[in-house]
Enzyme design. Structure first.
Site, PDB file in Angstrom:
ATOM      1  N   ASP A  83      -0.291   1.903   8.996  1.00 52.68           N
ATOM      2  CA  ASP A  83      -0.884   1.158  10.127  1.00 52.68           C
ATOM      3  C   ASP A  83      -0.027   1.211  11.387  1.00 52.68           C
ATOM      4  O   ASP A  83      -0.512   0.936  12.474  1.00 52.68           O
ATOM      5  CB  ASP A  83      -1.074  -0.321   9.749  1.00 52.68           C
ATOM      6  CG  ASP A  83      -1.947  -0.494   8.527  1.00 52.68           C
ATOM      7  OD1 ASP A  83      -1.894  -1.577   7.913  1.00 52.68           O
ATOM      8  OD2 ASP A  83      -2.644   0.460   8.161  1.00 52.68           O
ATOM      9  N   ARG A 122      -5.792  -2.102   9.259  1.00 49.96           N
ATOM     10  CA  ARG A 122      -5.781  -3.557   9.145  1.00 49.96           C
ATOM     11  C   ARG A 122      -6.126  -4.167  10.505  1.00 49.96           C
ATOM     12  O   ARG A 122      -7.166  -3.823  11.069  1.00 49.96           O
ATOM     13  CB  ARG A 122      -4.441  -4.072   8.605  1.00 49.96           C
ATOM     14  CG  ARG A 122      -4.618  -5.413   7.859  1.00 49.96           C
ATOM     15  CD  ARG A 122      -3.299  -5.964   7.373  1.00 49.96           C
ATOM     16  NE  ARG A 122      -2.666  -5.163   6.340  1.00 49.96           N
ATOM     17  CZ  ARG A 122      -3.012  -5.217   5.063  1.00 49.96           C
ATOM     18  NH1 ARG A 122      -3.973  -5.989   4.662  1.00 49.96           N
ATOM     19  NH2 ARG A 122      -2.398  -4.475   4.164  1.00 49.96           N
ATOM     20  N   ASP A 126       5.107  -5.274   6.235  1.00 47.14           N
ATOM     21  CA  ASP A 126       5.560  -6.571   6.757  1.00 47.14           C
ATOM     22  C   ASP A 126       5.525  -7.644   5.672  1.00 47.14           C
ATOM     23  O   ASP A 126       6.485  -8.413   5.512  1.00 47.14           O
ATOM     24  CB  ASP A 126       4.644  -6.982   7.924  1.00 47.14           C
ATOM     25  CG  ASP A 126       5.155  -8.231   8.624  1.00 47.14           C
ATOM     26  OD1 ASP A 126       4.589  -9.319   8.389  1.00 47.14           O
ATOM     27  OD2 ASP A 126       6.166  -8.125   9.342  1.00 47.14           O
ATOM     28  N   THR A 138       4.240   1.690   6.426  1.00 40.47           N
ATOM     29  CA  THR A 138       2.801   1.453   6.521  1.00 40.47           C
ATOM     30  C   THR A 138       2.162   2.543   7.360  1.00 40.47           C
ATOM     31  O   THR A 138       2.721   2.973   8.360  1.00 40.47           O
ATOM     32  CB  THR A 138       2.441   0.088   7.150  1.00 40.47           C
ATOM     33  OG1 THR A 138       1.023  -0.014   7.268  1.00 40.47           O
ATOM     34  CG2 THR A 138       3.089  -0.118   8.510  1.00 40.47           C
ATOM     35  N   ARG A 175       1.320  -4.997  -4.978  1.00 41.63           N
ATOM     36  CA  ARG A 175       1.490  -6.034  -3.952  1.00 41.63           C
ATOM     37  C   ARG A 175       2.024  -7.316  -4.617  1.00 41.63           C
ATOM     38  O   ARG A 175       1.701  -8.416  -4.209  1.00 41.63           O
ATOM     39  CB  ARG A 175       0.160  -6.281  -3.251  1.00 41.63           C
ATOM     40  CG  ARG A 175      -0.319  -5.113  -2.400  1.00 41.63           C
ATOM     41  CD  ARG A 175      -1.487  -5.514  -1.494  1.00 41.63           C
ATOM     42  NE  ARG A 175      -2.117  -4.357  -0.867  1.00 41.63           N
ATOM     43  CZ  ARG A 175      -1.614  -3.718   0.184  1.00 41.63           C
ATOM     44  NH1 ARG A 175      -0.481  -4.128   0.705  1.00 41.63           N
ATOM     45  NH2 ARG A 175      -2.239  -2.663   0.701  1.00 41.63           N
ATOM     46  N   ASP A 198       2.034  -0.929  12.430  1.00 44.27           N
ATOM     47  CA  ASP A 198       1.873  -2.225  13.126  1.00 44.27           C
ATOM     48  C   ASP A 198       3.111  -3.113  13.042  1.00 44.27           C
ATOM     49  O   ASP A 198       3.057  -4.301  13.361  1.00 44.27           O
ATOM     50  CB  ASP A 198       0.671  -2.979  12.553  1.00 44.27           C
ATOM     51  CG  ASP A 198       0.827  -3.273  11.067  1.00 44.27           C
ATOM     52  OD1 ASP A 198      -0.058  -3.962  10.501  1.00 44.27           O
ATOM     53  OD2 ASP A 198       1.841  -2.829  10.471  1.00 44.27           O
ATOM     54  N   GLY A 200       0.846  -1.203   0.000  1.00 42.48           N
ATOM     55  CA  GLY A 200       0.000   0.000   0.000  1.00 42.48           C
ATOM     56  C   GLY A 200       0.879   1.249   0.000  1.00 42.48           C
ATOM     57  O   GLY A 200       1.883   1.303   0.685  1.00 42.48           O
TER      58      GLY A 200
HETATM   59  O1  F6P Z   1      -1.578  -1.544   5.125  1.00 40.36           O
HETATM   60  C1  F6P Z   1      -2.073  -0.296   4.755  1.00 40.36           C
HETATM   61  C2  F6P Z   1      -3.514  -0.411   4.363  1.00 40.36           C
HETATM   62  O2  F6P Z   1      -3.989   0.848   4.008  1.00 40.36           O
HETATM   63  C3  F6P Z   1      -4.406  -0.998   5.457  1.00 40.36           C
HETATM   64  O3  F6P Z   1      -4.704  -0.072   6.480  1.00 40.36           O
HETATM   65  C4  F6P Z   1      -5.606  -1.417   4.643  1.00 40.36           C
HETATM   66  O4  F6P Z   1      -6.389  -2.415   5.279  1.00 40.36           O
HETATM   67  C5  F6P Z   1      -4.929  -1.978   3.386  1.00 40.36           C
HETATM   68  O5  F6P Z   1      -3.686  -1.292   3.253  1.00 40.36           O
HETATM   69  C6  F6P Z   1      -5.732  -1.773   2.119  1.00 40.36           C
HETATM   70  O6  F6P Z   1      -5.028  -2.481   1.109  1.00 40.36           O
HETATM   71  P1  F6P Z   1      -5.275  -2.178  -0.443  1.00 40.36           P
HETATM   72  O7  F6P Z   1      -4.567  -0.912  -0.772  1.00 40.36           O
HETATM   73  O8  F6P Z   1      -4.658  -3.372  -1.139  1.00 40.36           O
HETATM   74  O9  F6P Z   1      -6.761  -2.074  -0.638  1.00 40.36           O
END
Ligand code: F6P
Length: 340
Positions: free
Chosen positions: A127, A171, A103, A125, A72, A129, A10
């Site tokens: 997050d 997340r 991660d 991130t 990803r 986390d 992300g």
């Molecule tokens: O890890 C960052 C994040 O924004 C999370 O908070 C969220 O759940 C996820 O990525 C969303 O992923 P994507 O961009 O693949 O929809």
């Protein structure tokens, strides 16, 4: 040395600040040549890369997102993919890779590092986390964006005597919801680390509405009721993780049905990852980028840079990944003082 840089997973504010710091440090301090890999590890599988002279990173410090694009894409998903990546590294004479990612990306990068590729990771991130580092760049910007949204929701909630529910990203942790909820004066903060009781939260809201005409509820996307589990949209991401979202709407339905107080939902979604990084994240991202190049210069590979106190130190990827840093218990206890 020819140094490659890639951004994976992300996106988040601050990525361009890291790219800029890596290119300037590698070029100006060590005389290395830099190349930017397009769309994360995918670009090394397809050979899509661009030269990154210092001019290419001029003026990107404040820009959100990543000039390289991201994905990803999992470099270790199958033998053919990994073989193509190794071939392209040799073909393009790349001596080291700075891999900026969360991660999932760092763990996948470790699989490539085990094959002898010189990799230094930079944790990324919103997050916050990743257990090995005190904080990740992008987090404070996300907190500011959510806090600004909470400030705006106060006026409309008050005007309509409503319960406003704000669903944040994060997340499976509640860092963003907790920090922004505290900063924004939320009346209730729901996070995955503390499964909630509909009965108790509705009791609290009804009691609050005896003296106040509105409430602000901040809920992390991974939060869930006691005995339940996070609400997801029924899809998995490239690293096999459920894509979360929807708890805000479930909460609004349940709360309105039980309390008879009009409830509305705002899902901030990708706004939390957009736009320019706050000053704190620009500084932190820059420090991460410089430290990553120095780790490469000292040949400290198969590691990622972690903030520990005031210091940025290399941590072996194998040791520092796979461990989630859950939201701070003490901070939640502070926030609870202001619920209701
Ligand atoms: O890890 C960052 C994040 O924004 C999370 O908070 C969220 O759940 C996820 O990525 C969303 O992923 P994507 O961009 O693949 O929809």
């Amino acid at each position: 040395m020819r140094l490659a840089i890639l951004t994976s997973g992300g996106d988040c504010p601050g990525l361009n600040a890291v790219i800029r710091a890596v290119v300037r440090t590698a070029t100006d301090r060590h005389g290395w040549e830099c190349v930017g890999i397009k769309y994360g590890w995918k670009g090394l599988a397809t050979g899509e890369m661009i030269p990154l002279p210092t001019q290419a990173v001029s003026g990107i410090l404040y820009r959100g997102g990543t000039i390289l694009g991201t994905s990803r894409f999992n470099p270790a998903k199958d033998k053919e993919t990994t073989a193509r990546i190794l071939e392209n590294l040799v073909l393009h004479q790349i001596g080291g890779v700075i891999c900026i990612g969360g991660d999932g990306t760092l763990r996948a990068s470790h699989e490539i590092a085990k094959l002898g590729v010189n990799i230094v990771g930079v944790p990324k991130t919103i997050d916050n986390d990743i257990a090995a580092t005190d904080v990740t760049f992008g987090f404070q910007t996300a907190v500011q964006i959510v806090t600004d949204a909470i400030d705006r929701l106060h006026s409309t909630a008050e005007s309509h005597n409503r319960i406003m529910i704000l669903e944040t990203m994060g997340r499976n942790t509640g860092w963003i919801a907790l920090a922004a909820g505290l900063a924004g004066g939320a009346d209730l903060i729901l996070i995955p680390e503390r499964p909630f009781s509909y009965e108790k939260i509705c009791e609290m809201l009804v009691k609050r509405h005896e003296r106040k005409s509105f409430s602000i509820v901040v809920v992390a996307e991974g939060a869930f009721p006691e005995g339940g589990k996070p609400v997801d949209i029924g899809e998995l991401d490239a690293f096999g993780r459920p894509r979360l979202g929807g708890i805000g709407f479930e909460l609004a339905r349940e709360i309105e049905a039980r309390t008879k107080i009009e409830s509305r939902v705002t899902v901030l979604g990708y706004v939390q990852r957009g736009g320019t990084p706050v000053a704190y994240d620009r500084i932190l991202a820059t420090r991460f980028g410089v430290a990553a190049v120095e780790a490469a210069y000292n040949r400290q590979f198969d590691c990622f840079i972690a903030l520990k106190g005031e210091d940025l130190v290399p941590v072996p990827i194998a040791d520092g990944t796979g461990k989630t840093k859950t939201a701070d218990e003490k901070l939640f206890e502070v926030a609870k003082l202001f619920f209701g």
